[in-house]
Design an enzyme around this catalytic site. Sequence first.
Site, PDB file in Angstrom:
ATOM      1  N   SER A  11      -3.952  -1.595   3.092  1.00  0.00           N
ATOM      2  CA  SER A  11      -3.876  -0.530   2.087  1.00  0.00           C
ATOM      3  C   SER A  11      -3.861   0.834   2.771  1.00  0.00           C
ATOM      4  O   SER A  11      -4.812   1.203   3.479  1.00  0.00           O
ATOM      5  CB  SER A  11      -5.091  -0.613   1.155  1.00  0.00           C
ATOM      6  OG  SER A  11      -5.203   0.608   0.448  1.00  0.00           O
ATOM      7  N   HIS A  36       0.297  -2.242   1.195  1.00  0.00           N
ATOM      8  CA  HIS A  36      -0.331  -2.079  -0.125  1.00  0.00           C
ATOM      9  C   HIS A  36      -0.456  -0.590  -0.454  1.00  0.00           C
ATOM     10  O   HIS A  36      -1.006   0.191   0.320  1.00  0.00           O
ATOM     11  CB  HIS A  36      -1.719  -2.735  -0.089  1.00  0.00           C
ATOM     12  CG  HIS A  36      -2.421  -2.795  -1.408  1.00  0.00           C
ATOM     13  ND1 HIS A  36      -2.165  -3.768  -2.359  1.00  0.00           N
ATOM     14  CD2 HIS A  36      -3.385  -2.014  -1.945  1.00  0.00           C
ATOM     15  CE1 HIS A  36      -2.950  -3.580  -3.411  1.00  0.00           C
ATOM     16  NE2 HIS A  36      -3.700  -2.513  -3.185  1.00  0.00           N
ATOM     17  N   ASP A  38      -1.785   2.094  -3.249  1.00  0.00           N
ATOM     18  CA  ASP A  38      -2.700   2.249  -4.381  1.00  0.00           C
ATOM     19  C   ASP A  38      -2.366   3.506  -5.173  1.00  0.00           C
ATOM     20  O   ASP A  38      -2.530   4.625  -4.688  1.00  0.00           O
ATOM     21  CB  ASP A  38      -4.143   2.340  -3.870  1.00  0.00           C
ATOM     22  CG  ASP A  38      -4.664   0.991  -3.404  1.00  0.00           C
ATOM     23  OD1 ASP A  38      -4.631   0.041  -4.209  1.00  0.00           O
ATOM     24  OD2 ASP A  38      -5.083   0.886  -2.234  1.00  0.00           O
ATOM     25  N   MET A  40      -3.254   5.743  -8.382  1.00  0.00           N
ATOM     26  CA  MET A  40      -4.360   5.987  -9.331  1.00  0.00           C
ATOM     27  C   MET A  40      -4.078   7.259 -10.120  1.00  0.00           C
ATOM     28  O   MET A  40      -3.572   8.240  -9.565  1.00  0.00           O
ATOM     29  CB  MET A  40      -5.677   6.159  -8.569  1.00  0.00           C
ATOM     30  CG  MET A  40      -6.003   5.007  -7.633  1.00  0.00           C
ATOM     31  SD  MET A  40      -7.656   5.164  -6.947  1.00  0.00           S
ATOM     32  CE  MET A  40      -7.605   3.889  -5.671  1.00  0.00           C
ATOM     33  N   HIS A  69       0.122  -1.296  -6.266  1.00  0.00           N
ATOM     34  CA  HIS A  69      -0.986  -1.603  -7.174  1.00  0.00           C
ATOM     35  C   HIS A  69      -1.184  -0.412  -8.103  1.00  0.00           C
ATOM     36  O   HIS A  69      -1.698   0.627  -7.682  1.00  0.00           O
ATOM     37  CB  HIS A  69      -2.241  -1.865  -6.298  1.00  0.00           C
ATOM     38  CG  HIS A  69      -3.485  -2.158  -7.054  1.00  0.00           C
ATOM     39  ND1 HIS A  69      -4.719  -2.203  -6.425  1.00  0.00           N
ATOM     40  CD2 HIS A  69      -3.723  -2.419  -8.367  1.00  0.00           C
ATOM     41  CE1 HIS A  69      -5.654  -2.483  -7.327  1.00  0.00           C
ATOM     42  NE2 HIS A  69      -5.071  -2.602  -8.505  1.00  0.00           N
ATOM     43  N   MET A  71      -3.015   1.483 -10.706  1.00  0.00           N
ATOM     44  CA  MET A  71      -4.284   1.653 -11.415  1.00  0.00           C
ATOM     45  C   MET A  71      -4.089   2.832 -12.351  1.00  0.00           C
ATOM     46  O   MET A  71      -4.663   3.914 -12.168  1.00  0.00           O
ATOM     47  CB  MET A  71      -5.422   1.875 -10.411  1.00  0.00           C
ATOM     48  CG  MET A  71      -5.821   0.598  -9.695  1.00  0.00           C
ATOM     49  SD  MET A  71      -6.720   0.902  -8.174  1.00  0.00           S
ATOM     50  CE  MET A  71      -5.344   1.131  -7.053  1.00  0.00           C
ATOM     51  N   MET A 140      -9.726  -8.404  -8.356  1.00  0.00           N
ATOM     52  CA  MET A 140     -10.408  -7.261  -7.740  1.00  0.00           C
ATOM     53  C   MET A 140     -11.784  -7.711  -7.277  1.00  0.00           C
ATOM     54  O   MET A 140     -12.561  -8.273  -8.062  1.00  0.00           O
ATOM     55  CB  MET A 140     -10.551  -6.102  -8.740  1.00  0.00           C
ATOM     56  CG  MET A 140      -9.258  -5.391  -9.101  1.00  0.00           C
ATOM     57  SD  MET A 140      -8.341  -4.705  -7.699  1.00  0.00           S
ATOM     58  CE  MET A 140      -9.526  -3.566  -6.969  1.00  0.00           C
ATOM     59  N   ASP A 178      -8.642  -7.875  -3.339  1.00  0.00           N
ATOM     60  CA  ASP A 178      -8.561  -6.457  -2.975  1.00  0.00           C
ATOM     61  C   ASP A 178      -9.917  -5.808  -3.199  1.00  0.00           C
ATOM     62  O   ASP A 178     -10.441  -5.829  -4.309  1.00  0.00           O
ATOM     63  CB  ASP A 178      -7.490  -5.793  -3.861  1.00  0.00           C
ATOM     64  CG  ASP A 178      -7.279  -4.325  -3.544  1.00  0.00           C
ATOM     65  OD1 ASP A 178      -7.859  -3.815  -2.565  1.00  0.00           O
ATOM     66  OD2 ASP A 178      -6.528  -3.675  -4.295  1.00  0.00           O
ATOM     67  N   GLY A 180     -13.119  -4.412  -0.240  1.00  0.00           N
ATOM     68  CA  GLY A 180     -14.146  -4.868   0.693  1.00  0.00           C
ATOM     69  C   GLY A 180     -13.722  -6.046   1.555  1.00  0.00           C
ATOM     70  O   GLY A 180     -14.564  -6.796   2.069  1.00  0.00           O
TER      71      GLY A 180
HETATM   72  C1  DX5 Z   1      -9.424   0.076  -4.595  1.00  0.00           C
HETATM   73  C2  DX5 Z   1      -8.044  -0.199  -4.099  1.00  0.00           C
HETATM   74  C3  DX5 Z   1      -8.017  -0.897  -2.828  1.00  0.00           C
HETATM   75  C4  DX5 Z   1      -8.630  -0.166  -1.677  1.00  0.00           C
HETATM   76  C5  DX5 Z   1      -9.252  -1.190  -0.793  1.00  0.00           C
HETATM   77  O1  DX5 Z   1      -9.375   0.509  -5.897  1.00  0.00           O
HETATM   78  O2  DX5 Z   1      -7.308  -0.960  -5.024  1.00  0.00           O
HETATM   79  O3  DX5 Z   1      -6.700  -1.353  -2.481  1.00  0.00           O
HETATM   80  O4  DX5 Z   1      -7.725   0.583  -0.917  1.00  0.00           O
HETATM   81  O5  DX5 Z   1      -9.954  -0.540   0.176  1.00  0.00           O
HETATM   82  P1  DX5 Z   1     -11.066  -1.290   1.037  1.00  0.00           P
HETATM   83  O6  DX5 Z   1     -10.362  -2.373   1.775  1.00  0.00           O
HETATM   84  O7  DX5 Z   1     -11.579  -0.211   1.900  1.00  0.00           O
HETATM   85  O8  DX5 Z   1     -12.082  -1.821   0.075  1.00  0.00           O
HETATM   86 ZN    ZN Z   2      -5.392  -1.866  -4.288  1.00  0.00          ZN
END
Ligand code: DX5
Ligand code: ZN
Length: 221
Positions: A11, A36, A38, A40, A69, A71, A140, A178, A180
């Site tokens: 990501s 990936h 993200d 938002m 992704h 969001m 998630m 996705d 942690g």
């Molecule tokens: C969180 C995102 C993830 C994020 C993951 O809302 O969707 O893709 O970048 O980041 P890590 O791997 O640091 O948890």
């Molecule tokens: Zn993500």
Amino acid sequence: MTKRNTLISPSILSADMANLAAAVEQAQTAGADWIHVDVMDGRFVPNITIGIPVVAALKKCTRLPLDVHLMIAEPERYVNDFIKAGADILVVHAEATCHLYRTLEIIREAGARAGVALNPATPVSTIRHVIEKLDMILIMTVEPGFGGQKFIPAMLPKVSEAARLAEEHQLVVDIQVDGGINKETIGAAAKAGANSFVSGTGVFGTGDVALAVRELRAELS
Ligand code: DX5
Ligand code: ZN
């Protein structure tokens, strides 16, 4: 049934945002499978990141599939634009649209692979009736919105349930996790049934992208 490929999807949320071209290049050289992205909107999640023009710019600097992704609230309003910009896999949240079935149809008709993401509290049964329209289920493993959060182990049975649901329907559906995901958590997610792994801080937060991707892959063999 065809076996699902193991896919590592770094990501870029955790990469240097002023130098994304270099980040995707590093990930590609390191042997990542997807990138990936993200997106938002500050409404569906309490954070704002990047949008359509950045996806278009990234498309020009990598041959890896873009795993986008969303969001964002009402994703159906934007899916065509993201696909035109270069999204290869487009993931919407089940919680973000009243018209999930239609949204998935639009994604596939526009030529992308369709995915649905489920927040930690959203049950797998939410997608039971749209499974035929799905190429990927994203479980998630944190609340969406921010990188660098702690993996929620209670999501592991949910990963297994999603994998079972696809098998019951004799469908080859990627099961992605996705949040942690790092070398400590990836093994458990794989064992539970995931085959696609997003990692932000676990890759770009380490200072050595190549080593990080190698270490993640080592946990999967
Ligand atoms: C969180 C995102 C993830 C994020 C993951 O809302 O969707 O893709 O970048 O980041 P890590 O791997 O640091 O948890
Ligand atoms: Zn993500």
